[in-house]
Design a protein around this motif. Structure first.
Motif, short mmCIF file in Angstrom:
data_model
loop_
_atom_site.label_atom_id
_atom_site.label_comp_id
_atom_site.label_asym_id
_atom_site.label_seq_id
_atom_site.Cartn_x
_atom_site.Cartn_y
_atom_site.Cartn_z
N ILE A 49 40.94 28.90 -67.62
CA ILE A 49 40.08 28.06 -66.79
C ILE A 49 39.35 27.10 -67.72
CG2 ILE A 49 38.15 28.02 -65.15
CD1 ILE A 49 40.70 29.34 -64.07
N VAL A 50 39.41 25.82 -67.42
CA VAL A 50 38.73 24.83 -68.25
C VAL A 50 37.71 24.05 -67.44
CG1 VAL A 50 40.66 24.54 -69.87
CG2 VAL A 50 40.51 23.06 -67.89
N ILE A 51 36.66 23.67 -68.11
CA ILE A 51 35.71 22.71 -67.54
C ILE A 51 36.42 21.37 -67.66
CG2 ILE A 51 33.46 21.63 -67.78
CD1 ILE A 51 32.60 24.34 -69.18
N ASN A 52 36.78 20.77 -66.54
CA ASN A 52 37.64 19.61 -66.55
C ASN A 52 36.89 18.30 -66.31
OD1 ASN A 52 40.50 18.93 -66.77
ND2 ASN A 52 40.23 18.05 -64.73
N GLU A 53 35.79 18.37 -65.59
CA GLU A 53 35.04 17.15 -65.28
C GLU A 53 33.60 17.52 -64.96
OE1 GLU A 53 35.75 13.13 -62.55
OE2 GLU A 53 37.21 14.77 -62.49
N ILE A 54 32.66 16.64 -65.34
CA ILE A 54 31.23 16.89 -65.15
C ILE A 54 30.58 15.60 -64.69
CG2 ILE A 54 29.07 17.52 -66.29
CD1 ILE A 54 30.90 18.82 -68.50
N SER A 55 29.70 15.71 -63.69
CA SER A 55 28.90 14.56 -63.26
C SER A 55 27.45 15.00 -63.09
CB SER A 55 29.42 13.96 -61.96
OG SER A 55 28.60 12.86 -61.58
N SER A 56 26.57 14.42 -63.91
CA SER A 56 25.14 14.74 -63.81
C SER A 56 24.39 13.67 -63.04
CB SER A 56 24.53 14.92 -65.20
OG SER A 56 24.60 13.70 -65.92
N SER A 57 25.15 12.75 -62.45
CA SER A 57 24.56 11.69 -61.64
C SER A 57 25.24 11.73 -60.28
CB SER A 57 24.79 10.33 -62.30
OG SER A 57 24.27 9.30 -61.51
N PRO A 58 24.49 12.00 -59.22
CA PRO A 58 25.12 12.08 -57.90
C PRO A 58 26.04 10.89 -57.64
CG PRO A 58 22.84 12.72 -57.75
CD PRO A 58 23.05 12.19 -59.15
N SER A 59 27.21 11.18 -57.09
CA SER A 59 28.22 10.15 -56.86
C SER A 59 28.60 10.10 -55.39
CB SER A 59 29.45 10.47 -57.71
OG SER A 59 30.05 11.68 -57.27
N GLU A 60 29.71 9.44 -55.10
CA GLU A 60 30.20 9.36 -53.73
C GLU A 60 30.81 10.68 -53.27
OE1 GLU A 60 32.80 6.01 -53.29
OE2 GLU A 60 31.36 4.64 -54.20
N LEU A 61 31.03 11.59 -54.19
CA LEU A 61 31.57 12.91 -53.86
C LEU A 61 30.46 13.73 -53.19
CD1 LEU A 61 34.12 14.65 -54.18
CD2 LEU A 61 33.21 15.41 -56.37
N LEU A 62 30.72 14.23 -51.99
CA LEU A 62 29.71 14.94 -51.21
C LEU A 62 30.04 16.42 -51.09
CD1 LEU A 62 29.21 12.39 -48.28
CD2 LEU A 62 27.95 12.53 -50.45
N ASP A 63 29.00 17.27 -51.10
CA ASP A 63 29.20 18.70 -50.94
C ASP A 63 29.38 19.05 -49.46
OD1 ASP A 63 26.65 18.73 -49.79
OD2 ASP A 63 25.73 19.86 -51.41
N ASN A 64 29.49 20.33 -49.13
CA ASN A 64 29.73 20.78 -47.76
C ASN A 64 28.57 20.50 -46.82
OD1 ASN A 64 28.32 22.67 -49.31
ND2 ASN A 64 28.99 24.39 -48.06
N ALA A 65 27.41 20.11 -47.35
CA ALA A 65 26.26 19.74 -46.52
C ALA A 65 26.11 18.22 -46.42
CB ALA A 65 24.98 20.34 -47.09
N GLY A 66 27.10 17.49 -46.95
CA GLY A 66 27.07 16.03 -46.90
C GLY A 66 26.13 15.39 -47.91
N GLU A 67 25.78 16.14 -48.96
CA GLU A 67 24.84 15.65 -49.96
C GLU A 67 25.56 15.27 -51.25
OE1 GLU A 67 21.15 18.51 -48.59
OE2 GLU A 67 22.58 19.26 -50.07
N ALA A 68 25.10 14.20 -51.89
CA ALA A 68 25.60 13.78 -53.19
C ALA A 68 24.80 14.54 -54.25
CB ALA A 68 25.44 12.28 -53.36
N GLU A 69 25.46 15.39 -55.01
CA GLU A 69 24.80 16.28 -55.97
C GLU A 69 25.51 16.23 -57.31
OE1 GLU A 69 22.10 17.69 -55.06
OE2 GLU A 69 22.21 18.23 -52.93
N ASP A 70 24.88 16.81 -58.33
CA ASP A 70 25.54 17.01 -59.62
C ASP A 70 26.69 18.00 -59.39
OD1 ASP A 70 23.31 15.60 -60.53
OD2 ASP A 70 22.38 17.35 -61.46
N TRP A 71 27.76 17.88 -60.19
CA TRP A 71 28.88 18.80 -60.00
C TRP A 71 29.66 19.04 -61.28
CZ3 TRP A 71 33.40 16.17 -60.96
CH2 TRP A 71 33.39 14.78 -60.74
#
Length: 186
Positions: A49-71
Motif C-alpha cells: 500500500i502506498v501513499i499515492n497522492e496528498i492534498s492539503s488544500s481543499p479542491s474540487e474533489l468532494l467527500d460523501n457529505a459534499g464537502e471539499a476537504e484535505d485528503w
C-alpha cells in the motif's frame, strides 16, 4: 520473539502421533528424543500500500457529505486484497500510532489490487471510516502509514510534503512508484 509452544511426539512401532500445548513429557524415553518447532507469523505484513497522492488544500474533489476537504489517496500496488482497518495513519512521524483506521461498513476499508482509496483528513469521524481525526497543514508536514505487529511498528509508507500554496495535489508520477510532484488541477 514470542510464540505458543506445541509439543508433538511420534512413537516408533505403532507410529501414533501425540500433540500437546502443555510442555510435559510423561513417558520415559529409552531412545533419543527430537523436537521440531514450526514458527508461523501471527499476521501478514502489509507492504504494497502506498501513499499515492496528498492534498492539503481543499479542491474540487468532494467527500460523501459534499464537502471539499484535505485528503490522502492510498493505492494498492500489490497482488493481494488488503483490509486497511487496523492500520495506523498519522500526520506526525513521531506519533506513528496517532490514528487507527476503523472497520467501516461492509467492504468500505478493503482495498483490492490496483484500487485507490481516498481518506479524508477533516476531523469528521461521524462521516465514515474513511474520515481521519486530523487535518493537513498547507504549510507542509508528513504522512505516515503503519502496521503494528506485536510490539513492533512496521512502516508501510511515509512522505514529507512541502507547503501547498495553490489548489492541486502532490502526486506520485508514475502512480505507486514515482517521486511526488505537485500537480495542478486543470
Amino acid at each position: 520473539l514470542s510464540f505458543d509452544l506445541t509439543l508433538g511426539t511420534v512413537r516408533l512401532g505403532d507410529e501414533s502421533i501425540e500433540t500437546s500445548t502443555i510442555p510435559l513429557q510423561i513417558d520415559t524415553a529409552f531412545n533419543d528424543i527430537s523436537y521440531e518447532a514450526y514458527f508461523e507469523p501471527s499476521g501478514t505484513i502489509v507492504n504494497d500500500i502506498v501513499i499515492n497522492e496528498i492534498s492539503s488544500s481543499p479542491s474540487e474533489l468532494l467527500d460523501n457529505a459534499g464537502e471539499a476537504e484535505d485528503w490522502i489517496e492510498l493505492y494498492n500496488a500489490g497482488s493481494q486484497t488488503v483490509n486497511l482497518a487496523g492500520l495506523y495513519i498519522t500526520d506526525n512521524l513521531s506519533i506513528r500510532t496517532k490514528y487507527q483506521l476503523p472497520e467501516g461498513e461492509g467492504d468500505e476499508m478493503i482495498l483490492q489490487p490496483g484500487e485507490y482509496k481516498i481518506l479524508w483528513a477533516d476531523e469528521d469521524l461521524e462521516q465514515g471510516a474513511d474520515h481521519l481525526d486530523f487535518k493537513l497543514s498547507n504549510d507542509g508536514e508528513a504522512i505516515g502509514l503503519y502496521q503494528v505487529m506485536g510490539e513492533n511498528i512496521h512502516m508501510i509508507d511515509e512522505h514529507v510534503f512541502q507547503a501547498q500554496l495553490h489548489e492541486g495535489s502532490f502526486s506520485r508520477i508514475p502512480n505507486a512508484t514515482g517521486s511526488f510532484v505537485f500537480t495542478v488541477i486543470s
